[in-house]
Enzyme design. Structure first.
Site, PDB file in Angstrom:
ATOM      1  N   LYS A 158      12.284  39.589   5.232  1.00  0.00           N
ATOM      2  CA  LYS A 158      11.644  40.100   4.011  1.00  0.00           C
ATOM      3  C   LYS A 158      10.671  39.060   3.465  1.00  0.00           C
ATOM      4  CE  LYS A 158      14.943  43.477   2.760  1.00  0.00           C
ATOM      5  NZ  LYS A 158      16.279  43.694   2.267  1.00  0.00           N
TER       6      LYS A 158
ATOM      7  N   GLY B   5      11.045  29.163  15.192  1.00  0.00           N
ATOM      8  CA  GLY B   5      11.957  29.229  16.327  1.00  0.00           C
ATOM      9  C   GLY B   5      12.975  30.347  16.202  1.00  0.00           C
TER      10      GLY B   5
ATOM     11  N   ARG C  33       7.485  34.942  -0.353  1.00  0.00           N
ATOM     12  CA  ARG C  33       6.415  34.660  -1.329  1.00  0.00           C
ATOM     13  C   ARG C  33       5.067  34.703  -0.626  1.00  0.00           C
ATOM     14  NH1 ARG C  33       4.328  29.475  -0.833  1.00  0.00           N
ATOM     15  NH2 ARG C  33       5.591  27.975   0.322  1.00  0.00           N
TER      16      ARG C  33
ATOM     17  N   HIS D 152      15.935  51.607  23.804  1.00  0.00           N
ATOM     18  CA  HIS D 152      16.661  52.685  24.487  1.00  0.00           C
ATOM     19  C   HIS D 152      17.097  53.716  23.442  1.00  0.00           C
ATOM     20  CE1 HIS D 152      16.969  50.367  28.202  1.00  0.00           C
ATOM     21  NE2 HIS D 152      17.239  49.314  27.440  1.00  0.00           N
TER      22      HIS D 152
ATOM     23  N   ALA E  13      12.185  30.496  10.702  1.00  0.00           N
ATOM     24  CA  ALA E  13      13.042  30.366  11.882  1.00  0.00           C
ATOM     25  C   ALA E  13      14.251  31.299  11.776  1.00  0.00           C
ATOM     26  CB  ALA E  13      13.513  28.923  12.015  1.00  0.00           C
TER      27      ALA E  13
ATOM     28  N   ASN F 299       5.930  27.513  22.177  1.00  0.00           N
ATOM     29  CA  ASN F 299       6.940  26.548  22.589  1.00  0.00           C
ATOM     30  C   ASN F 299       7.840  27.187  23.658  1.00  0.00           C
ATOM     31  OD1 ASN F 299       8.581  24.208  22.533  1.00  0.00           O
ATOM     32  ND2 ASN F 299       7.952  23.893  20.399  1.00  0.00           N
TER      33      ASN F 299
HETATM   34  C1  ACO Z   1       5.046  26.127  17.059  1.00  0.00           C
HETATM   35  C2  ACO Z   1       6.362  25.456  16.996  1.00  0.00           C
HETATM   36  O1  ACO Z   1       6.876  25.063  17.990  1.00  0.00           O
HETATM   37  S1  ACO Z   1       7.124  25.298  15.532  1.00  0.00           S
HETATM   38  C3  ACO Z   1       8.618  24.398  15.806  1.00  0.00           C
HETATM   39  C4  ACO Z   1       9.780  25.132  15.344  1.00  0.00           C
HETATM   40  N1  ACO Z   1       9.915  24.968  13.910  1.00  0.00           N
HETATM   41  C5  ACO Z   1      10.419  25.941  13.167  1.00  0.00           C
HETATM   42  O2  ACO Z   1      10.807  26.981  13.681  1.00  0.00           O
HETATM   43  C6  ACO Z   1      10.430  25.689  11.705  1.00  0.00           C
HETATM   44  C7  ACO Z   1      10.171  26.988  10.931  1.00  0.00           C
HETATM   45  N2  ACO Z   1      10.119  26.692   9.516  1.00  0.00           N
HETATM   46  C8  ACO Z   1      10.796  27.425   8.595  1.00  0.00           C
HETATM   47  O3  ACO Z   1      11.528  28.358   8.944  1.00  0.00           O
HETATM   48  C9  ACO Z   1      10.587  27.022   7.140  1.00  0.00           C
HETATM   49  O4  ACO Z   1      11.801  27.274   6.445  1.00  0.00           O
HETATM   50  C10 ACO Z   1       9.438  27.795   6.467  1.00  0.00           C
HETATM   51  C11 ACO Z   1       8.132  27.222   6.993  1.00  0.00           C
HETATM   52  C12 ACO Z   1       9.484  29.283   6.738  1.00  0.00           C
HETATM   53  C13 ACO Z   1       9.473  27.696   4.943  1.00  0.00           C
HETATM   54  O5  ACO Z   1       9.389  26.357   4.581  1.00  0.00           O
HETATM   55  P1  ACO Z   1       9.299  25.974   3.015  1.00  0.00           P
HETATM   56  O6  ACO Z   1       8.137  26.593   2.373  1.00  0.00           O
HETATM   57  O7  ACO Z   1       9.388  24.482   2.957  1.00  0.00           O
HETATM   58  O8  ACO Z   1      10.528  26.707   2.410  1.00  0.00           O
HETATM   59  P2  ACO Z   1      11.747  26.087   1.630  1.00  0.00           P
HETATM   60  O9  ACO Z   1      12.462  25.126   2.512  1.00  0.00           O
HETATM   61  O10 ACO Z   1      11.231  25.569   0.318  1.00  0.00           O
HETATM   62  O11 ACO Z   1      12.647  27.362   1.398  1.00  0.00           O
HETATM   63  C14 ACO Z   1      12.316  28.380   0.529  1.00  0.00           C
HETATM   64  C15 ACO Z   1      13.456  29.363   0.496  1.00  0.00           C
HETATM   65  O12 ACO Z   1      13.502  30.051   1.749  1.00  0.00           O
HETATM   66  C16 ACO Z   1      14.761  29.895   2.375  1.00  0.00           C
HETATM   67  N3  ACO Z   1      14.522  29.716   3.797  1.00  0.00           N
HETATM   68  C17 ACO Z   1      13.717  28.818   4.377  1.00  0.00           C
HETATM   69  N4  ACO Z   1      13.737  28.960   5.703  1.00  0.00           N
HETATM   70  C18 ACO Z   1      14.590  29.965   5.956  1.00  0.00           C
HETATM   71  C19 ACO Z   1      15.027  30.573   7.157  1.00  0.00           C
HETATM   72  N5  ACO Z   1      14.590  30.143   8.324  1.00  0.00           N
HETATM   73  N6  ACO Z   1      15.879  31.599   7.066  1.00  0.00           N
HETATM   74  C20 ACO Z   1      16.319  32.027   5.869  1.00  0.00           C
HETATM   75  N7  ACO Z   1      15.939  31.481   4.687  1.00  0.00           N
HETATM   76  C21 ACO Z   1      15.085  30.468   4.742  1.00  0.00           C
HETATM   77  C22 ACO Z   1      15.318  28.615   1.745  1.00  0.00           C
HETATM   78  O13 ACO Z   1      16.723  28.593   1.801  1.00  0.00           O
HETATM   79  C23 ACO Z   1      14.812  28.712   0.340  1.00  0.00           C
HETATM   80  O14 ACO Z   1      15.614  29.615  -0.369  1.00  0.00           O
HETATM   81  P3  ACO Z   1      16.022  29.309  -1.913  1.00  0.00           P
HETATM   82  O15 ACO Z   1      14.733  29.312  -2.662  1.00  0.00           O
HETATM   83  O16 ACO Z   1      16.930  30.442  -2.253  1.00  0.00           O
HETATM   84  O17 ACO Z   1      16.675  27.962  -1.910  1.00  0.00           O
END
Ligand code: ACO
Length: 251
Positions: free
Chosen positions: A234, A196, A237, A169, A214, A139
């Site tokens: 970290k 992202g 799962r 550096h 993200a 993207n």
């Molecule tokens: C190719 C492209 O262009 S993609 C477009 C851009 N899209 C993105 O960047 C979206 C990225 N997606 C994410 O970051 C999602 O959170 C994923 C895929 C990593 C995980 O999604 P899910 O499996 O649905 O996770 P879910 O929402 O159930 O969260 C699980 C736990 O992780 C935590 N968590 C999820 N995402 C994040 C994050 N980005 N940062 C920190 N913690 C996070 C949640 O708070 C939750 O914690 P909890 O159990 O203590 O409540």
């Protein structure tokens, strides 16, 4: 102020970036490195696949992972100029000019093994150290600081505003403001999805099939087949059968 090459090499002896993952410990060739930079660099065993295109610098001038180097060396200056010029052209093409965009990237990168789509804008240092697999998608606003190799496998997706930074550096002030840098390679294995605004630091490997959430900052290697989140990033799962059956993607 910039250090002359001789000083740089002696200082390098004091500054050994831990680097044993893919290139092995380069210390054995260190003395010949001090005596004769070019000879030593040629003696190193670089991991290049047979179809890799020759780096624009040639192996004699390639930056050694984990070793300090002077980025003001004319070879590197010219390499960055070449890349900036091609990237400028790429970023200013109309999005419909797909073939031209594709050709510019193929010309810029060290190797591309299949189809890919990199949205504009895109930025990198040299391009010749970037190797991408089939079906890579990025993207907008991917930034790759490729002072050394960045290897990206098949089916790798990047969200917007991702940064892959091989460059670093020294922490001590004198050498840092003197302009010295080092680089450690980054490897993103097959089928990884990087969300992202993720930052990947020098030397990192992300294992195949994993997902990086993200906004994460990846400071240590991530194993295969996991979801990893946060700063520092970290493992949250493993990705398992439940993910195959999941149909509800609501918050
Ligand atoms: C190719 C492209 O262009 S993609 C477009 C851009 N899209 C993105 O960047 C979206 C990225 N997606 C994410 O970051 C999602 O959170 C994923 C895929 C990593 C995980 O999604 P899910 O499996 O649905 O996770 P879910 O929402 O159930 O969260 C699980 C736990 O992780 C935590 N968590 C999820 N995402 C994040 C994050 N980005 N940062 C920190 N913690 C996070 C949640 O708070 C939750 O914690 P909890 O159990 O203590 O409540």
């Amino acid at each position: 102020m910039f250090f002359p090459i001789q000083d740089l090499l002696f200082m390098d002896e004091l500054f050994e970036v831990p680097w044993k993952k893919r290139c092995g410990d380069t210390k054995s060739s260190h003395h010949s490195f001090i005596k004769d930079h070019r000879k030593c660099v040629r003696s190193l065993d670089f991991e290049t696949s047979p179809d890799d295109r020759m780096s624009f610098m040639g192996q004699a001038d390639a930056i050694i992972p984990g070793k300090l180097y002077d980025p003001t060396n004319e070879v590197y200056v010219q390499g960055r100029k070449r890349a900036k010029s091609k990237i400028h052209e790429f970023n200013n093409l109309h999005p419909d000019q797909e073939e031209l965009r594709d050709n510019l990237i193929r010309d810029l990168f060290g190797s591309c093994s299949g189809n890919f789509l990199i949205e504009q804008p895109f930025y990198c240092d040299y391009g010749s150290n970037i190797h991408i697999g089939n079906n890579m998608y990025s993207n907008h606003n991917l930034t790759i600081l490729d002072v050394v190799d960045v290897r990206i496998g098949d089916n790798v997706f990047f969200g917007p505003n991702v940064g892959l930074y091989t460059a670093g550096h020294p922490l001590d002030l004198e050498r840092r403001i003197g302009g010295l840098e080092f680089g450690l390679p980054i490897t993103i294995e097959d089928n990884v999805w990087i969300g992202g605004s993720v930052t990947v630091l020098p030397g990192i490997t992300i294992g195949k099939n994993s997902v990086i959430a993200a906004g994460s900052v990846v400071v240590k290697d991530i194993p295969a087949g996991v979801v990893a989140v946060g700063n520092p990033c970290k493992v949250l799962r493993e990705i398992d059968e439940r993910d195959k059956r999941r149909t509800n993607f609501r918050k």
